[in-house]
Design a protein around this motif. Structure first.
Motif, PDB file in Angstrom:
ATOM      1  N   TYR A 151       0.825  -1.195   0.000  1.00 48.72           N
ATOM      2  CA  TYR A 151       0.000   0.000   0.000  1.00 48.72           C
ATOM      3  C   TYR A 151       0.866   1.254   0.000  1.00 48.72           C
ATOM      4  O   TYR A 151       2.004   1.240   0.465  1.00 48.72           O
ATOM      5  CB  TYR A 151      -0.873   0.059   1.261  1.00 48.72           C
ATOM      6  CG  TYR A 151      -1.766  -1.132   1.466  1.00 48.72           C
ATOM      7  CD1 TYR A 151      -2.805  -1.396   0.586  1.00 48.72           C
ATOM      8  CD2 TYR A 151      -1.584  -1.972   2.549  1.00 48.72           C
ATOM      9  CE1 TYR A 151      -3.648  -2.474   0.785  1.00 48.72           C
ATOM     10  CE2 TYR A 151      -2.426  -3.061   2.756  1.00 48.72           C
ATOM     11  CZ  TYR A 151      -3.457  -3.305   1.871  1.00 48.72           C
ATOM     12  OH  TYR A 151      -4.286  -4.367   2.067  1.00 48.72           O
ATOM     13  N   GLN A 152       0.290   2.358  -0.450  1.00 49.38           N
ATOM     14  CA  GLN A 152       0.939   3.662  -0.365  1.00 49.38           C
ATOM     15  C   GLN A 152       0.678   4.250   1.015  1.00 49.38           C
ATOM     16  O   GLN A 152      -0.435   4.639   1.329  1.00 49.38           O
ATOM     17  CB  GLN A 152       0.379   4.601  -1.449  1.00 49.38           C
ATOM     18  CG  GLN A 152       0.702   4.191  -2.856  1.00 49.38           C
ATOM     19  CD  GLN A 152       2.122   4.524  -3.257  1.00 49.38           C
ATOM     20  OE1 GLN A 152       2.817   5.270  -2.592  1.00 49.38           O
ATOM     21  NE2 GLN A 152       2.557   3.974  -4.363  1.00 49.38           N
ATOM     22  N   ASP A 153       1.693   4.306   1.857  1.00 52.96           N
ATOM     23  CA  ASP A 153       1.604   4.936   3.168  1.00 52.96           C
ATOM     24  C   ASP A 153       2.107   6.372   3.068  1.00 52.96           C
ATOM     25  O   ASP A 153       2.890   6.701   2.185  1.00 52.96           O
ATOM     26  CB  ASP A 153       2.476   4.200   4.189  1.00 52.96           C
ATOM     27  CG  ASP A 153       1.960   2.814   4.503  1.00 52.96           C
ATOM     28  OD1 ASP A 153       0.757   2.566   4.294  1.00 52.96           O
ATOM     29  OD2 ASP A 153       2.767   1.990   4.965  1.00 52.96           O
ATOM     30  N   ILE A 154       1.677   7.214   3.976  1.00 58.97           N
ATOM     31  CA  ILE A 154       2.170   8.580   4.052  1.00 58.97           C
ATOM     32  C   ILE A 154       3.065   8.681   5.284  1.00 58.97           C
ATOM     33  O   ILE A 154       2.660   8.316   6.380  1.00 58.97           O
ATOM     34  CB  ILE A 154       1.010   9.591   4.133  1.00 58.97           C
ATOM     35  CG1 ILE A 154       0.168   9.510   2.858  1.00 58.97           C
ATOM     36  CG2 ILE A 154       1.557  11.008   4.340  1.00 58.97           C
ATOM     37  CD1 ILE A 154      -1.077  10.359   2.897  1.00 58.97           C
ATOM     38  N   GLU A 155       4.301   9.143   5.089  1.00 61.67           N
ATOM     39  CA  GLU A 155       5.261   9.262   6.173  1.00 61.67           C
ATOM     40  C   GLU A 155       5.818  10.673   6.216  1.00 61.67           C
ATOM     41  O   GLU A 155       5.821  11.375   5.216  1.00 61.67           O
ATOM     42  CB  GLU A 155       6.403   8.273   5.981  1.00 61.67           C
ATOM     43  CG  GLU A 155       5.922   6.833   5.946  1.00 61.67           C
ATOM     44  CD  GLU A 155       7.050   5.832   5.931  1.00 61.67           C
ATOM     45  OE1 GLU A 155       8.111   6.112   6.515  1.00 61.67           O
ATOM     46  OE2 GLU A 155       6.871   4.768   5.337  1.00 61.67           O
ATOM     47  N   PHE A 156       6.293  11.095   7.393  1.00 62.47           N
ATOM     48  CA  PHE A 156       6.975  12.379   7.481  1.00 62.47           C
ATOM     49  C   PHE A 156       8.176  12.267   8.397  1.00 62.47           C
ATOM     50  O   PHE A 156       8.274  11.370   9.233  1.00 62.47           O
ATOM     51  CB  PHE A 156       6.033  13.492   7.949  1.00 62.47           C
ATOM     52  CG  PHE A 156       5.762  13.520   9.429  1.00 62.47           C
ATOM     53  CD1 PHE A 156       6.595  14.230  10.282  1.00 62.47           C
ATOM     54  CD2 PHE A 156       4.667  12.864   9.957  1.00 62.47           C
ATOM     55  CE1 PHE A 156       6.347  14.268  11.647  1.00 62.47           C
ATOM     56  CE2 PHE A 156       4.401  12.904  11.317  1.00 62.47           C
ATOM     57  CZ  PHE A 156       5.254  13.610  12.165  1.00 62.47           C
ATOM     58  N   ILE A 157       9.097  13.207   8.199  1.00 59.14           N
ATOM     59  CA  ILE A 157      10.263  13.302   9.058  1.00 59.14           C
ATOM     60  C   ILE A 157      10.514  14.779   9.332  1.00 59.14           C
ATOM     61  O   ILE A 157      10.393  15.609   8.435  1.00 59.14           O
ATOM     62  CB  ILE A 157      11.491  12.606   8.414  1.00 59.14           C
ATOM     63  CG1 ILE A 157      12.611  12.438   9.403  1.00 59.14           C
ATOM     64  CG2 ILE A 157      11.942  13.334   7.160  1.00 59.14           C
ATOM     65  CD1 ILE A 157      13.706  11.484   8.943  1.00 59.14           C
TER      66      ILE A 157
END
Length: 187
Positions: A151-157
């Motif tokens: 799946y396309q997950d959304i991540e941030f840093i």
């Protein structure tokens, strides 16, 4: 726009007959109409670097972009460079890596300033999640692991100007069995 009203813009291109994409930057002064010559943020001659985005903070330009792996459709790394500048002159360019090797490209990246010394990079990551089958039998129902979905997950840093990670997390874990991609856009 940076804090002094200059426009900082980035692009990926084949430059000067190169056979691979590089990342380039220019700084324009809308008051005077002047602009810098294109500055090479990243080019190594053997990889394609694409999909750049840019923000500025505290006398620094931060450019996030991707390595497009031309040997396989199943991996992509995301990078960012912190460039110090004054006016239209770049004085340093430091490269960092974030994101992960994935089964598919980190298809979307965006970046925004968070404070005088930090910024946020957001990206989608084609990640592996367990697939469960629902099995019912005489003793009741239970879920059993039976493979993987992607799946396309959304991540941030959140990073500071020294390259340290202040926060790193997956914000949205997609469980859409049609594997739809999700567009990212920061304010």
């Amino acid at each position: 726009l940076d804090s002094s009203g200059q426009i900082v813009y980035v692009w990926s291109a084949y430059k000067d007959g190169n056979s691979k994409y590089g990342i380039y930057l220019s700084i324009a002064n809308p008051s005077s109409g002047s602009k810098s010559a294109p500055y090479e943020v990243k080019y190594d001659g053997s990889n394609d670097y694409v999909l750049p985005c840019v923000t500025t903070t505290n006398g620094n330009i931060i450019v996030a972009y991707q390595l497009k792996n031309s040997t396989s459709a199943y991996s992509s790394k995301v990078y960012y460079n912190i460039l110090e500048y004054s006016g239209t002159t770049i004085s340093s360019n430091n490269e960092y890596e974030h994101g992960t090797e994935t089964r598919n490209g980190n298809s979307t990246t965006d970046i925004v300033t968070l404070s005088n010394s930090s910024f946020v990079i957001v990206w989608t990551d084609y990640a592996q999640h367990p697939r469960y089958n629902h099995h019912c039998h005489r003793g009741g129902c239970s879920n059993h692991h039976s493979g993987w979905y992607y799946y396309q997950d959304i991540e941030f840093i959140v990073k500071d100007l020294g390259g340290s990670t202040l926060n790193n997390q997956r914000t949205y874990e997609n469980n859409d069995t049609n594997s739809h991609e999700h567009k990212l856009c920061l304010p």
